[in-house]
Design a protein around this motif. Structure first.
Motif, PDB file in Angstrom:
ATOM      1  N   VAL A 168      -6.433 -32.319 -20.336  1.00 47.16           N
ATOM      2  CA  VAL A 168      -5.109 -31.738 -20.159  1.00 47.16           C
ATOM      3  C   VAL A 168      -4.212 -32.630 -19.314  1.00 47.16           C
ATOM      4  CG1 VAL A 168      -3.861 -29.780 -19.177  1.00 47.16           C
ATOM      5  CG2 VAL A 168      -5.968 -29.397 -20.445  1.00 47.16           C
ATOM      6  N   ASP A 169      -4.802 -33.262 -18.281  1.00 48.01           N
ATOM      7  CA  ASP A 169      -4.005 -34.082 -17.373  1.00 48.01           C
ATOM      8  C   ASP A 169      -4.079 -35.579 -17.695  1.00 48.01           C
ATOM      9  OD1 ASP A 169      -6.642 -34.358 -16.750  1.00 48.01           O
ATOM     10  OD2 ASP A 169      -6.396 -34.121 -14.574  1.00 48.01           O
ATOM     11  N   GLU A 170      -4.562 -35.915 -18.890  1.00 51.81           N
ATOM     12  CA  GLU A 170      -4.704 -37.328 -19.268  1.00 51.81           C
ATOM     13  C   GLU A 170      -3.357 -37.948 -19.630  1.00 51.81           C
ATOM     14  OE1 GLU A 170      -7.123 -40.066 -22.571  1.00 51.81           O
ATOM     15  OE2 GLU A 170      -7.670 -37.968 -22.219  1.00 51.81           O
ATOM     16  N   ASP A 208       1.907 -25.377 -19.182  1.00 53.21           N
ATOM     17  CA  ASP A 208       2.290 -24.126 -19.838  1.00 53.21           C
ATOM     18  C   ASP A 208       2.327 -24.235 -21.359  1.00 53.21           C
ATOM     19  OD1 ASP A 208       4.452 -25.770 -20.022  1.00 53.21           O
ATOM     20  OD2 ASP A 208       5.883 -24.414 -19.092  1.00 53.21           O
ATOM     21  N   ALA A 209       2.272 -25.474 -21.882  1.00 51.42           N
ATOM     22  CA  ALA A 209       2.255 -25.667 -23.334  1.00 51.42           C
ATOM     23  C   ALA A 209       0.833 -25.616 -23.882  1.00 51.42           C
ATOM     24  CB  ALA A 209       2.903 -26.996 -23.701  1.00 51.42           C
ATOM     25  N   VAL A 210      -0.138 -25.731 -22.977  1.00 55.79           N
ATOM     26  CA  VAL A 210      -1.539 -25.800 -23.401  1.00 55.79           C
ATOM     27  C   VAL A 210      -2.119 -24.413 -23.632  1.00 55.79           C
ATOM     28  CG1 VAL A 210      -3.857 -26.531 -22.742  1.00 55.79           C
ATOM     29  CG2 VAL A 210      -1.902 -28.018 -22.260  1.00 55.79           C
ATOM     30  N   GLY A 211      -2.069 -23.566 -22.585  1.00 55.36           N
ATOM     31  CA  GLY A 211      -2.653 -22.240 -22.703  1.00 55.36           C
ATOM     32  C   GLY A 211      -4.143 -22.326 -23.013  1.00 55.36           C
ATOM     33  N   ASP A 212      -4.584 -21.559 -23.992  1.00 59.89           N
ATOM     34  CA  ASP A 212      -5.996 -21.592 -24.393  1.00 59.89           C
ATOM     35  C   ASP A 212      -6.175 -22.242 -25.765  1.00 59.89           C
ATOM     36  OD1 ASP A 212      -4.783 -19.679 -25.880  1.00 59.89           O
ATOM     37  OD2 ASP A 212      -6.228 -18.074 -25.447  1.00 59.89           O
ATOM     38  N   GLN A 213      -5.190 -23.036 -26.159  1.00 53.74           N
ATOM     39  CA  GLN A 213      -5.252 -23.686 -27.469  1.00 53.74           C
ATOM     40  C   GLN A 213      -6.208 -24.880 -27.462  1.00 53.74           C
ATOM     41  OE1 GLN A 213      -1.281 -23.974 -29.584  1.00 53.74           O
ATOM     42  NE2 GLN A 213      -0.526 -23.682 -27.496  1.00 53.74           N
ATOM     43  N   LEU A 248      -7.667 -31.081 -27.717  1.00 49.87           N
ATOM     44  CA  LEU A 248      -7.991 -31.038 -26.292  1.00 49.87           C
ATOM     45  C   LEU A 248      -9.484 -30.941 -26.039  1.00 49.87           C
ATOM     46  CD1 LEU A 248      -5.275 -28.546 -25.008  1.00 49.87           C
ATOM     47  CD2 LEU A 248      -5.228 -31.044 -24.940  1.00 49.87           C
ATOM     48  N   GLN A 249      -9.899 -31.526 -24.922  1.00 52.54           N
ATOM     49  CA  GLN A 249     -11.272 -31.375 -24.481  1.00 52.54           C
ATOM     50  C   GLN A 249     -11.472 -29.954 -23.980  1.00 52.54           C
ATOM     51  OE1 GLN A 249     -12.010 -34.270 -21.448  1.00 52.54           O
ATOM     52  NE2 GLN A 249     -11.875 -36.026 -22.830  1.00 52.54           N
ATOM     53  N   GLU A 250     -12.673 -29.412 -24.208  1.00 47.48           N
ATOM     54  CA  GLU A 250     -12.958 -28.074 -23.717  1.00 47.48           C
ATOM     55  C   GLU A 250     -13.254 -28.141 -22.224  1.00 47.48           C
ATOM     56  OE1 GLU A 250     -15.999 -26.184 -25.907  1.00 47.48           O
ATOM     57  OE2 GLU A 250     -14.965 -26.334 -27.842  1.00 47.48           O
ATOM     58  N   MET A 251     -12.716 -27.154 -21.474  1.00 45.09           N
ATOM     59  CA  MET A 251     -12.975 -27.102 -20.043  1.00 45.09           C
ATOM     60  C   MET A 251     -14.345 -26.487 -19.819  1.00 45.09           C
ATOM     61  SD  MET A 251      -9.297 -26.097 -18.363  1.00 45.09           S
ATOM     62  CE  MET A 251      -9.070 -24.644 -19.397  1.00 45.09           C
ATOM     63  N   ASP A 252     -15.172 -27.195 -19.111  1.00 56.09           N
ATOM     64  CA  ASP A 252     -16.550 -26.779 -18.917  1.00 56.09           C
ATOM     65  C   ASP A 252     -16.708 -26.073 -17.570  1.00 56.09           C
ATOM     66  OD1 ASP A 252     -19.222 -26.441 -19.337  1.00 56.09           O
ATOM     67  OD2 ASP A 252     -19.776 -28.466 -18.723  1.00 56.09           O
ATOM     68  N   LYS A 253     -16.893 -24.734 -17.606  1.00 55.29           N
ATOM     69  CA  LYS A 253     -17.083 -23.930 -16.404  1.00 55.29           C
ATOM     70  C   LYS A 253     -15.958 -24.138 -15.399  1.00 55.29           C
ATOM     71  CE  LYS A 253     -22.086 -23.488 -16.688  1.00 55.29           C
ATOM     72  NZ  LYS A 253     -23.381 -23.681 -15.985  1.00 55.29           N
ATOM     73  N   GLU A 254     -14.772 -24.088 -15.893  1.00 55.20           N
ATOM     74  CA  GLU A 254     -13.607 -24.212 -15.018  1.00 55.20           C
ATOM     75  C   GLU A 254     -12.686 -23.035 -15.261  1.00 55.20           C
ATOM     76  OE1 GLU A 254     -13.026 -28.969 -14.311  1.00 55.20           O
ATOM     77  OE2 GLU A 254     -11.928 -27.987 -15.913  1.00 55.20           O
ATOM     78  N   GLU A 270      -8.533 -21.576 -14.263  1.00 56.60           N
ATOM     79  CA  GLU A 270      -7.242 -21.951 -13.706  1.00 56.60           C
ATOM     80  C   GLU A 270      -6.850 -20.959 -12.632  1.00 56.60           C
ATOM     81  OE1 GLU A 270      -4.055 -22.821 -16.195  1.00 56.60           O
ATOM     82  OE2 GLU A 270      -5.107 -24.367 -17.317  1.00 56.60           O
ATOM     83  N   LEU A 271      -6.462 -21.497 -11.481  1.00 59.10           N
ATOM     84  CA  LEU A 271      -6.054 -20.673 -10.362  1.00 59.10           C
ATOM     85  C   LEU A 271      -4.780 -21.241  -9.768  1.00 59.10           C
ATOM     86  CD1 LEU A 271      -6.788 -18.297  -8.513  1.00 59.10           C
ATOM     87  CD2 LEU A 271      -8.074 -19.914  -7.089  1.00 59.10           C
ATOM     88  N   ASP A 272      -3.710 -20.421  -9.766  1.00 57.48           N
ATOM     89  CA  ASP A 272      -2.419 -20.869  -9.251  1.00 57.48           C
ATOM     90  C   ASP A 272      -1.917 -22.115  -9.963  1.00 57.48           C
ATOM     91  OD1 ASP A 272      -2.383 -18.788  -7.460  1.00 57.48           O
ATOM     92  OD2 ASP A 272      -3.422 -19.953  -5.908  1.00 57.48           O
ATOM     93  N   GLY A 273      -2.190 -22.185 -11.288  1.00 62.08           N
ATOM     94  CA  GLY A 273      -1.675 -23.304 -12.071  1.00 62.08           C
ATOM     95  C   GLY A 273      -2.501 -24.567 -11.962  1.00 62.08           C
ATOM     96  N   GLU A 274      -3.615 -24.537 -11.204  1.00 64.50           N
ATOM     97  CA  GLU A 274      -4.456 -25.713 -11.048  1.00 64.50           C
ATOM     98  C   GLU A 274      -5.861 -25.397 -11.528  1.00 64.50           C
ATOM     99  OE1 GLU A 274      -4.426 -27.093  -7.109  1.00 64.50           O
ATOM    100  OE2 GLU A 274      -2.260 -27.426  -7.009  1.00 64.50           O
ATOM    101  N   LYS A 275      -6.554 -26.410 -12.055  1.00 64.35           N
ATOM    102  CA  LYS A 275      -7.923 -26.211 -12.509  1.00 64.35           C
ATOM    103  C   LYS A 275      -8.852 -26.249 -11.296  1.00 64.35           C
ATOM    104  CE  LYS A 275      -7.900 -29.602 -15.341  1.00 64.35           C
ATOM    105  NZ  LYS A 275      -8.372 -30.570 -16.327  1.00 64.35           N
ATOM    106  N   LYS A 276      -9.691 -25.223 -11.154  1.00 64.67           N
ATOM    107  CA  LYS A 276     -10.623 -25.149 -10.059  1.00 64.67           C
ATOM    108  C   LYS A 276     -12.050 -25.045 -10.605  1.00 64.67           C
ATOM    109  CE  LYS A 276      -7.323 -24.867  -6.996  1.00 64.67           C
ATOM    110  NZ  LYS A 276      -7.048 -25.948  -6.012  1.00 64.67           N
ATOM    111  N   PRO A 277     -13.042 -25.643  -9.916  1.00 67.61           N
ATOM    112  CA  PRO A 277     -14.421 -25.528 -10.385  1.00 67.61           C
ATOM    113  C   PRO A 277     -14.918 -24.091 -10.274  1.00 67.61           C
ATOM    114  CG  PRO A 277     -14.337 -26.528  -8.211  1.00 67.61           C
ATOM    115  CD  PRO A 277     -12.921 -26.440  -8.701  1.00 67.61           C
ATOM    116  N   TRP A 278     -15.753 -23.716 -11.205  1.00 66.66           N
ATOM    117  CA  TRP A 278     -16.291 -22.355 -11.202  1.00 66.66           C
ATOM    118  C   TRP A 278     -17.428 -22.290 -10.203  1.00 66.66           C
ATOM    119  CZ3 TRP A 278     -14.779 -18.004 -13.681  1.00 66.66           C
ATOM    120  CH2 TRP A 278     -15.660 -16.905 -13.669  1.00 66.66           C
ATOM    121  N   ASN A 279     -17.265 -21.437  -9.175  1.00 66.00           N
ATOM    122  CA  ASN A 279     -18.288 -21.302  -8.132  1.00 66.00           C
ATOM    123  C   ASN A 279     -19.254 -20.182  -8.498  1.00 66.00           C
ATOM    124  OD1 ASN A 279     -17.148 -23.270  -6.464  1.00 66.00           O
ATOM    125  ND2 ASN A 279     -15.614 -21.805  -5.712  1.00 66.00           N
ATOM    126  N   ARG A 280     -20.514 -20.528  -8.623  1.00 67.41           N
ATOM    127  CA  ARG A 280     -21.532 -19.525  -8.975  1.00 67.41           C
ATOM    128  C   ARG A 280     -22.416 -19.285  -7.758  1.00 67.41           C
ATOM    129  NH1 ARG A 280     -25.059 -20.489 -14.238  1.00 67.41           N
ATOM    130  NH2 ARG A 280     -23.042 -19.980 -15.139  1.00 67.41           N
TER     131      ARG A 280
END
Length: 197
Positions: free
Chosen positions: A65-67, A151-156, A176-182, A184-194
């Motif tokens: 997404v940010d490439e 905002d143009a990406v969404g879940d597409q 787009l590359q699939e986001m792996d265990k990530e 979005e929080l406040d418009g930024e990609k955050k790692p998924w904490n398990r």
């Protein structure tokens, strides 16, 4: 009779102002937007590795997404005359944004500089011509760096990016590359904490 006198006075004033501004070398007629000096006739998109992006032809070349995406506009001069300092502008697709302003020379394939370009943060590209009327058939490539808007990406999984060229619309589908265990929080990609149990 009074209306006729007013009309004559107005026409006289218009004639005077036209002559005055022409004497100063200032334009008195708006440029005909249907006759652009620089014509954009094709565009292609490339990833950070310099490989072309288009999911219809290269479905496995997915981008983050940010490439950074490189846009290569192919242009030619229309043959219309232009003056030193005359400008023309166009906008980037609404799905893209510029992260920092970009400035450079507009150079033809024959290595002749016909002007400069300036890409602003709002996605507008401004072309400023120099006096180079002797290369009416010049062609070249204009390169702009951009990224996808969040905002143009969404879940597409594929983002259709639409480019308005001189006589047609060109749509480049961006896979787009699939986001792996990530998430979005406040418009930024955050790692998924398990949490561990």
């Amino acid at each position: 009779m009074r209306k006729r006198k007013v009309s004559i006075a107005v026409l006289t004033l218009v004639f005077f102002l036209t002559s005055f501004f022409s004497h100063l070398g200032l334009p008195v007629v708006a440029e005909d937007k249907g006759k652009e000096k620089l014509v954009l006739f094709d565009v292609k998109m490339f990833n950070q590795e310099g490989k072309e992006i288009d999911s219809t032809r290269y479905p496995d070349r997915r981008v983050a997404v940010d490439e950074s995406l490189q846009l290569r506009y192919h242009w030619k001069l229309s043959g219309a005359e232009f003056k030193d300092g005359e400008q023309q502008s166009f906008g980037l697709p609404k799905e893209l944004k510029i992260q920092q302003e970009q400035t450079g020379s507009l150079v033809s394939n024959d290595n002749v500089t016909v002007g400069t370009f300036h890409a602003t943060m709002d996605g507008t590209v401004i072309i400023t011509f120099n006096e180079a009327q002797h290369i009416e058939e010049a062609q070249g490539t204009l390169t702009i760096q951009s990224v996808l808007k969040q905002d143009a990406v969404g879940d597409q999984k594929n983002i259709p990016v639409s480019f308005a060229l001189d006589d047609r619309q060109v749509i480049i589908p961006v896979p787009l590359q699939e986001m792996d265990k990530e998430q979005e929080l406040d418009g930024e990609k955050k790692p998924w904490n398990r949490k561990r149990i």
